[in-house]
Write a protein that holds these residues in place. Structure first.
Motif, PDB file in Angstrom:
ATOM      1  N   PRO B 306       0.812  -1.219   0.000  1.00  0.00           N
ATOM      2  CA  PRO B 306       0.000   0.000   0.000  1.00  0.00           C
ATOM      3  C   PRO B 306       0.848   1.273   0.000  1.00  0.00           C
ATOM      4  O   PRO B 306       0.499   2.244  -0.658  1.00  0.00           O
ATOM      5  CB  PRO B 306      -0.804  -0.106   1.294  1.00  0.00           C
ATOM      6  CG  PRO B 306      -0.792  -1.541   1.649  1.00  0.00           C
ATOM      7  CD  PRO B 306       0.473  -2.106   1.118  1.00  0.00           C
ATOM      8  N   VAL B 307       1.970   1.256   0.734  1.00  0.00           N
ATOM      9  CA  VAL B 307       2.788   2.465   0.834  1.00  0.00           C
ATOM     10  C   VAL B 307       3.281   2.885  -0.546  1.00  0.00           C
ATOM     11  O   VAL B 307       3.267   4.064  -0.901  1.00  0.00           O
ATOM     12  CB  VAL B 307       3.984   2.230   1.777  1.00  0.00           C
ATOM     13  CG1 VAL B 307       4.908   3.433   1.774  1.00  0.00           C
ATOM     14  CG2 VAL B 307       3.503   1.935   3.181  1.00  0.00           C
ATOM     15  N   LEU B 308       3.678   1.904  -1.331  1.00  0.00           N
ATOM     16  CA  LEU B 308       4.182   2.180  -2.671  1.00  0.00           C
ATOM     17  C   LEU B 308       3.075   2.721  -3.577  1.00  0.00           C
ATOM     18  O   LEU B 308       3.268   3.687  -4.315  1.00  0.00           O
ATOM     19  CB  LEU B 308       4.745   0.873  -3.254  1.00  0.00           C
ATOM     20  CG  LEU B 308       6.085   0.936  -3.955  1.00  0.00           C
ATOM     21  CD1 LEU B 308       7.122   1.577  -3.063  1.00  0.00           C
ATOM     22  CD2 LEU B 308       6.540  -0.457  -4.346  1.00  0.00           C
ATOM     23  N   PHE B 310       0.375   4.237  -2.623  1.00  0.00           N
ATOM     24  CA  PHE B 310       0.005   5.566  -2.133  1.00  0.00           C
ATOM     25  C   PHE B 310       0.993   6.617  -2.645  1.00  0.00           C
ATOM     26  O   PHE B 310       0.602   7.654  -3.178  1.00  0.00           O
ATOM     27  CB  PHE B 310       0.006   5.555  -0.598  1.00  0.00           C
ATOM     28  CG  PHE B 310      -0.300   6.871   0.049  1.00  0.00           C
ATOM     29  CD1 PHE B 310      -1.598   7.202   0.377  1.00  0.00           C
ATOM     30  CD2 PHE B 310       0.715   7.757   0.348  1.00  0.00           C
ATOM     31  CE1 PHE B 310      -1.888   8.412   0.993  1.00  0.00           C
ATOM     32  CE2 PHE B 310       0.438   8.972   0.958  1.00  0.00           C
ATOM     33  CZ  PHE B 310      -0.862   9.300   1.282  1.00  0.00           C
ATOM     34  N   ALA B 311       2.288   6.318  -2.473  1.00  0.00           N
ATOM     35  CA  ALA B 311       3.318   7.274  -2.886  1.00  0.00           C
ATOM     36  C   ALA B 311       3.183   7.587  -4.370  1.00  0.00           C
ATOM     37  O   ALA B 311       3.238   8.749  -4.785  1.00  0.00           O
ATOM     38  CB  ALA B 311       4.702   6.719  -2.576  1.00  0.00           C
ATOM     39  N   ARG B 314      -0.119   9.519  -5.227  1.00  0.00           N
ATOM     40  CA  ARG B 314      -0.086  10.886  -4.722  1.00  0.00           C
ATOM     41  C   ARG B 314       0.768  11.769  -5.635  1.00  0.00           C
ATOM     42  O   ARG B 314       0.422  12.919  -5.923  1.00  0.00           O
ATOM     43  CB  ARG B 314       0.474  10.924  -3.294  1.00  0.00           C
ATOM     44  CG  ARG B 314       0.162  12.214  -2.573  1.00  0.00           C
ATOM     45  CD  ARG B 314       0.318  12.068  -1.084  1.00  0.00           C
ATOM     46  NE  ARG B 314       1.698  12.086  -0.670  1.00  0.00           N
ATOM     47  CZ  ARG B 314       2.259  13.131  -0.041  1.00  0.00           C
ATOM     48  NH1 ARG B 314       1.553  14.194   0.233  1.00  0.00           N
ATOM     49  NH2 ARG B 314       3.517  13.086   0.333  1.00  0.00           N
ATOM     50  N   ASN B 342      -7.434   0.657   0.786  1.00  0.00           N
ATOM     51  CA  ASN B 342      -6.987   1.875   1.433  1.00  0.00           C
ATOM     52  C   ASN B 342      -7.721   3.066   0.798  1.00  0.00           C
ATOM     53  O   ASN B 342      -7.521   3.382  -0.368  1.00  0.00           O
ATOM     54  CB  ASN B 342      -5.472   2.011   1.243  1.00  0.00           C
ATOM     55  CG  ASN B 342      -4.894   3.187   1.987  1.00  0.00           C
ATOM     56  OD1 ASN B 342      -5.466   4.268   1.995  1.00  0.00           O
ATOM     57  ND2 ASN B 342      -3.757   2.975   2.616  1.00  0.00           N
ATOM     58  N   SER B 344      -7.483   6.216   1.213  1.00  0.00           N
ATOM     59  CA  SER B 344      -6.657   7.343   0.780  1.00  0.00           C
ATOM     60  C   SER B 344      -6.196   7.123  -0.652  1.00  0.00           C
ATOM     61  O   SER B 344      -6.228   8.032  -1.485  1.00  0.00           O
ATOM     62  CB  SER B 344      -5.425   7.467   1.674  1.00  0.00           C
ATOM     63  OG  SER B 344      -5.802   7.473   3.013  1.00  0.00           O
ATOM     64  N   ILE B 376     -13.754   8.761   4.398  1.00  0.00           N
ATOM     65  CA  ILE B 376     -12.420   9.342   4.315  1.00  0.00           C
ATOM     66  C   ILE B 376     -12.292  10.600   5.153  1.00  0.00           C
ATOM     67  O   ILE B 376     -13.274  11.214   5.556  1.00  0.00           O
ATOM     68  CB  ILE B 376     -12.039   9.649   2.849  1.00  0.00           C
ATOM     69  CG1 ILE B 376     -13.103  10.514   2.196  1.00  0.00           C
ATOM     70  CG2 ILE B 376     -11.829   8.372   2.085  1.00  0.00           C
ATOM     71  CD1 ILE B 376     -12.754  10.904   0.791  1.00  0.00           C
ATOM     72  N   ALA B 377     -11.021  10.975   5.425  1.00  0.00           N
ATOM     73  CA  ALA B 377     -10.747  12.129   6.278  1.00  0.00           C
ATOM     74  C   ALA B 377     -11.072  13.423   5.535  1.00  0.00           C
ATOM     75  O   ALA B 377     -11.109  13.448   4.314  1.00  0.00           O
ATOM     76  CB  ALA B 377      -9.278  12.116   6.678  1.00  0.00           C
ATOM     77  N   GLU B 379      -9.353  16.026   4.960  1.00  0.00           N
ATOM     78  CA  GLU B 379      -8.322  16.464   4.007  1.00  0.00           C
ATOM     79  C   GLU B 379      -8.613  15.929   2.620  1.00  0.00           C
ATOM     80  O   GLU B 379      -8.511  16.630   1.618  1.00  0.00           O
ATOM     81  CB  GLU B 379      -6.938  15.942   4.400  1.00  0.00           C
ATOM     82  CG  GLU B 379      -6.258  16.721   5.476  1.00  0.00           C
ATOM     83  CD  GLU B 379      -6.456  16.050   6.811  1.00  0.00           C
ATOM     84  OE1 GLU B 379      -7.512  15.387   6.992  1.00  0.00           O
ATOM     85  OE2 GLU B 379      -5.575  16.181   7.662  1.00  0.00           O
ATOM     86  N   PHE B 380      -8.981  14.650   2.568  1.00  0.00           N
ATOM     87  CA  PHE B 380      -9.225  14.031   1.272  1.00  0.00           C
ATOM     88  C   PHE B 380     -10.532  14.517   0.678  1.00  0.00           C
ATOM     89  O   PHE B 380     -10.665  14.659  -0.525  1.00  0.00           O
ATOM     90  CB  PHE B 380      -9.217  12.510   1.393  1.00  0.00           C
ATOM     91  CG  PHE B 380      -7.840  11.968   1.525  1.00  0.00           C
ATOM     92  CD1 PHE B 380      -6.975  12.021   0.445  1.00  0.00           C
ATOM     93  CD2 PHE B 380      -7.397  11.427   2.698  1.00  0.00           C
ATOM     94  CE1 PHE B 380      -5.686  11.547   0.546  1.00  0.00           C
ATOM     95  CE2 PHE B 380      -6.109  10.950   2.816  1.00  0.00           C
ATOM     96  CZ  PHE B 380      -5.250  11.002   1.740  1.00  0.00           C
TER      97      PHE B 380
END
Lengths: 180, 887
Positions: B306-308, B310-311, B314, B342, B344, B376-377, B379-380
């Motif tokens: 997920p981190v990849l 997301f990065a 984004r 996810n 985000s 979602i938050a 911000e999003f």
């Protein structure tokens, strides 16, 4: 720390339990000056992430202009926070290092009671990963080794060495040979 | 050191919430800390007590000053023990307590001993602790050891010293800078983290020396860096160098681009991503440069991590704002991310698709977003709202479904920023898409029926007052507005009263009904609400019958309020109660230049409800008062404008003189501010001889000399000129300072009797066109432009010749005209080929001027400009063109 130039910087590392309570936390930035603002941040991060499944792979989100990467195991929740312009993969490598080191230090019994019983190791572990926001080491086994490298001081009398310490030394040597 | 703090009890499993720290109490632990003082130290027990103390601190417990001091002194005793585990805890404890300067001395010698220990772990930790608690004086003592440590063969020790160096650079830069050689040596270290820390420190030592940084980068990009983190740093430094070296893309090749591109093939994902991100953020990146980066990011989109994902998404989301076409290749991968676990990632994927997609996919995407908006938050959510706003501007035909979406999310829960983003978006849609106006206004009306944010309610009421009366059936809004008078707090009630009055003034048929409603407001519990109701009842005039409203009243209600609030405030403060009523026309209208902090936000798009910027307190009224105290100037009338001081001497000369130009309708007054910087001289009968042979339309009217000018106490000389009325007369004046010098004995301070006549040449001074224009902002340029009408519009095109950049050309014209840029249009986005700048101001004679400047790049450097002027007088429109033509 206020400004480290272009150096990647970590804002905080959190280890919370399954109710969002602190097990061990370390803040490196002035974004949360008081204990209550820290607690509020922890509560916010916890409630925003608790429903996600971060057990197999580390997860990530953007909260209040901070990037938070996180991973859960049993009743422990690991978090690493950085600014929103930080390289996500660097943050993730810090999280992985912290997680691996804790797993080694707790001999794979990664849960809250074990973490509390070995809180000294966890605190030392935090101290060895990041210093004032700057990443010191991200290799889990190396961090664990730095925490447990207690080969006795050469000057110390042998009688002071307890059985546990002797065992710990043996275990370290073993981990090292196994992991490097 | 793996001993558990409390022996595991067999029966503890029954208790779910078991904790070794259960029932822990600060007082008891502080008592326990006495074991630190035992002659026979029990290392294990001491470790346990320290852990408990650290646990308390970690949970947010605080120690009083005495408690902390006591604990600190007790802990220092533990340096006697040789137990390594205990020593580690002692280090940790000292760092947590952060002792005061006078206490530090106690541990300094112990720590210095550890710094030179044979054991690596002691050296590393002692350095970190010592550097954390030390001050400048102590640092000088241990500097030698730190230098050694930097090149220590043990990587942990070297890293500890380098990282401490990075921290110390903030407080003691001059000391750390002396370590350059050692740091440079350790950049070559084989240990990954030493290299990373050394590079970080080296760059910070040299960061103000561009040449050194550039050299550092070019030597390292040849491939000496092994550590991925160090490589990431190098990428950051490289893009900084690229950015600072400016755009010499004429030849097509950017320096160091090859290095960034080669990092895309690095084995570490962290480095690949850092390089891809750096490429997408390059100034004026071309699609050819962008493509390799997009390709690797596209691969990341389908990663299992997920981190990849997301990065990557984004970064692509950001790229899509500037280069949507470059990202379209990734659309298929993005589609599959819409259902990502996810949220985000899913949000970022959808908003990217909204930016790159075509009209036919809009409805489908909207449906998908609706499904998870609640998850979602904020911000999003704001990201989504902004994406929808720009989508609506791109595809106006889709306004119906988009407006529906906005109104739906407006009804749901959300914080202030989120709600404000939605309201702003609706307002922008109403302004830009005429068909959307009626539905949009009704959505806003419904929203204020149940709105918890006073700010948003009042802003919407204000907006309703302007737009509502222009709709086909204004009466349907009255109910919503009058409800506010019943249900809301005083601020909103007052806003509602003003809005009602606007409906009354603009729609004659509604006037009787509005009168009834306003009369009811006369009994409100709040002063402001009552005052407003009374004011409006009086200004609307009549007695509630259907009559046409005066133009003056309409101007009062709907006209722009073009006096900066701060100027009005100082004007009111200076006003002394008397027979004469306060005259609002006497308040200067000029906006003083804004402080930098305010400019930060100006790069953004103008938001729907933005209030006009307010300037800082002006010096204009100070000048006005100074001038009116001189009787000769009293009949010159109102001061139109005072320029910023212009220096007429070089810095650090014998006499420092600057001049302020005061412009009146028929006069110009030069105020020479003089300072005598020679202690041995006293100047007397100081005058300025002004030669106006190059400004023959001016004739000297009056000169006020300075009787004496002692050392270091500034004085003023005034010279007034007459000029043709209301015309922007230009000219150049040469100035000579004439005076009688008397020598002063610096010891006694007494001046000699005899003086010598002398003169001092000053630099020339010019009256330029910008002296005749005032910077007066308008809050809504479009409205002001339309209400001015095209009667006195003058359009022409000019070639400005080769310019350094578009931004430079825009600035030159703004300064030439001396008008106020509106709505942040003075900021030129990087790499744009064209730009429109909006200016407003007042020309001498109190004539409003609006200017629309369209710049375009014509060829590689040539700038062309189209200048459209609207004003209340055609001679003024022509005059503005003359300024540009001659400038």
């Amino acid at each position: 720390m206020a400004s480290n130039g272009l150096c990647p910087s970590i804002k905080n590392i959190l280890l919370l339990d399954s109710e969002g309570k602190r097990v061990a936390v370390k803040y490196y930035s002035d974004d949360w000056p008081t204990n209550s603002s820290k607690l509020a941040f922890e509560k916010f991060v916890f409630t925003k992430t608790v429903k996600t499944n971060a057990r197999t792979e580390a997860e990530i989100t953007l909260l209040e202009n901070n990037i938070v990467v996180y991973k859960f195991v049993q009743d422990l929740h690991f978090f690493v926070t950085g600014g929103d312009d930080e390289n996500e993969l660097i943050l993730s490598s810090v999280l992985q290092g912290f997680f691996d080191a804790v797993t080694l230090l707790l001999r794979s019994n990664v849960d809250k009671s074990e973490a509390l019983e070995n809180l000294d190791l966890i605190l030392l572990c935090l101290d060895e990963i990041v210093d004032g926001g700057i990443i010191l080491e991200t290799n889990g086994p190396l961090i664990a080794e730095k925490v447990t490298s207690h080969n006795m001081d050469a000057d110390a009398p042998l009688s002071e060495q307890t059985l546990t310490q002797a065992w710990a030394t043996a275990r370290d040597t073993f981990t090292r040979t196994l992991l490097t | 050191m793996a001993q558990p703090l409390v022996k595991k009890d067999d029966d503890r499993d029954d208790e779910a919430e078991y904790s070794p720290f259960m029932g822990i109490e600060k007082g008891a632990v502080l008592q326990e800390a006495r074991v630190f003082n035992d002659p026979q130290l029990d290392a294990r027990r001491c470790s346990q007590v320290i852990t408990k103390l650290l646990y308390l601190l970690n949970q947010g417990e605080t120690f009083t000053k005495t408690e902390a001091t006591e604990v600190f002194f007790a802990v220092t005793k533990l340096f006697q023990s040789k137990d390594m585990g205990l020593r580690r805890m002692v280090y940790l404890m000292i760092k947590e307590i952060s002792p005061s300067a006078d206490e530090v001395i106690i541990v300094t010698s112990s720590l210095m001993k550890d710094m030179n220990s044979k054991i690596d772990m002691y050296r590393a930790n002692a350095i970190r602790v010592l550097c954390r608690i030390t001050d400048g004086t102590l640092l000088a003592q241990i500097e030698r050891y730190l230098k050694q440590a930097i090149v220590d063969k043990n990587p942990i020790v070297a890293s500890a010293a380098l990282v401490s160096g990075i921290h110390l650079l903030q407080t003691n830069p001059e000391i750390v800078k002396r370590w350059s050689n050692e740091v440079q040596e350790s950049v070559q270290s084989r240990a990954a983290f030493v290299q990373f820390h050394a590079l970080g420190l080296l760059h910070q030592i040299r960061q103000n020396d561009r040449l050194a940084v550039s050299k550092l980068v070019s030597s390292l990009t040849r491939g000496a860096v092994r550590s991925p983190l160090a490589q990431c740093l190098l990428i950051r430094y490289t893009s900084q160098v690229i950015c600072e070296s400016g755009n010499n893309t004429q030849s097509g090749d950017r320096p160091f681009y090859d290095f960034l591109e080669s990092c895309l093939r690095h084995k570490s994902e962290m480095v690949i991503f850092e390089a891809a991100r750096a490429i997408t953020e390059l100034n004026g990146v071309t699609s050819r440069e962008l493509n390799p980066a997009i390709t690797v990011l596209q691969l990341f989109l389908s990663s299992s991590k997920p981190v990849l994902r997301f990065a990557a998404v984004r970064t692509l989301n950001k790229v899509a704002m500037i280069h949507p076409t470059s990202v379209t290749n990734c659309n298929i991968d993005m589609e599959s991310l819409i259902s990502d676990q996810n949220r985000s990632i899913a949000t970022l994927a959808i908003t990217t698709l909204l930016k790159t997609g075509n009209e036919s996919s809009v409805d489908r995407l909207m449906k998908q977003i609706t499904n998870f908006m609640s998850d979602i938050a904020d911000e999003f959510k704001i990201v989504v709202v902004e994406a929808i706003r720009s989508l609506c501007q791109k595809f106006p035909l889709k306004y119906r479904s988009l407006m529906n979406f906005l109104s739906n999310i407006l009804r749901e829960e959300g914080g202030f920023e989120y709600k404000k983003a939605i309201v702003d978006s609706i307002v922008i849609l109403i302004r830009e898409i005429p068909d959307a106006k009626e539905t949009g206004l009704l959505h806003l009306c419904e929203f204020i029926e149940d709105c918890e944010f006073t700010y948003l309610s009042t802003q919407i009421l204000h907006f309703l007052g302007i737009e509502g009366p222009k709709t086909s059936d204004p009466s349907k809004y009255i109910r919503f507005i009058y409800n506010r008078v019943h249900l809301e707090n005083a601020t909103v009630r007052a806003g509602a009263v003003s809005t009602l009055a606007k409906f009354g003034a603009a729609v004659d048929e509604l006037k009787p009904r509005i009168f009834v409603l306003l009369r009811r407001c006369l009994f409100d519990s709040d002063d402001e609400v009552r005052d407003r109701a009374t004011l409006y009842l009086n200004t609307l005039g009549g007695d509630g019958s259907v009559v046409e409203t005066d133009k003056a009243v309409k101007d009062f209600l709907f006209g722009p309020f073009d006096i900066p609030l701060v100027n009005l405030e100082t004007g009111l403060k200076n006003y002394e109660p008397s027979e004469e009523a306060f005259d609002i026309d006497s308040v200067p209208k000029e906006v003083k230049s804004q402080p930098l902090a305010e400019k930060k936000a100006s790069g953004k798009k103008p938001t729907g409800l933005g209030a006009p910027p307010s300037g800082p307190p002006s010096t204009a009224d100070a000048y006005q008062r100074a001038l009116s105290s001189i009787p000769e100037f009293a009949n010159f009338g109102n001061l139109f404008k005072s320029s910023a001081p212009v220096e007429l001497t070089e810095a650090e000369t014998e006499y420092a003189v600057n001049v302020v130009k005061h412009i009146f309708d028929r006069h110009v007054v030069f105020q020479y501010n003089c300072t005598n910087t020679i202690p041995e001289q006293l100047l007397e009968h100081v005058i300025v001889i002004v030669d106006n042979s190059e400004a023959d339309e001016f004739s000297e009217a009056f000169s006020k000399p300075l009787k004496s000018l002692p050392y270091d106490s500034p004085g003023q000389i005034f010279v007034a000129f007459e000029k043709p009325e209301g015309v922007p007369t230009l000219g150049k004046f040469s100035n000579v300072l004439k005076f009688i010098v008397r020598e002063v004995d610096p010891t006694t301070g007494e001046a000699e009797d005899d003086g010598v006549e002398d003169e001092y040449q000053l630099e020339d001074l010019e009256i330029v066109s910008a002296d005749y224009t005032l910077k007066v902002g308008v809050s809504n340029f479009r409205n002001a432009w339309e209400s001015m009408g095209p009667d006195f519009e003058r359009v022409d095109e000019y070639g400005l010749g080769p310019r350094e950049s578009l931004a430079e050309a825009v600035n030159t014209v703004i300064n030439l005209l001396g008008l106020q840029p509106c709505e942040g249009t003075e900021v030129v986005p990087p790499n744009s080929r064209s730009h429109t700048c909006l200016l407003s101001g007042v020309f001498i004679g109190n004539i409003k001027v609006l200017v629309r400047l369209s710049f375009g790049l014509d060829g590689p450097k040539d700038v062309a400009m189209k200048l459209t002027v609207r004003s209340e007088d055609e001679t003024v429109s022509d005059a503005i063109h003359e300024i540009v033509a001659s400038g």
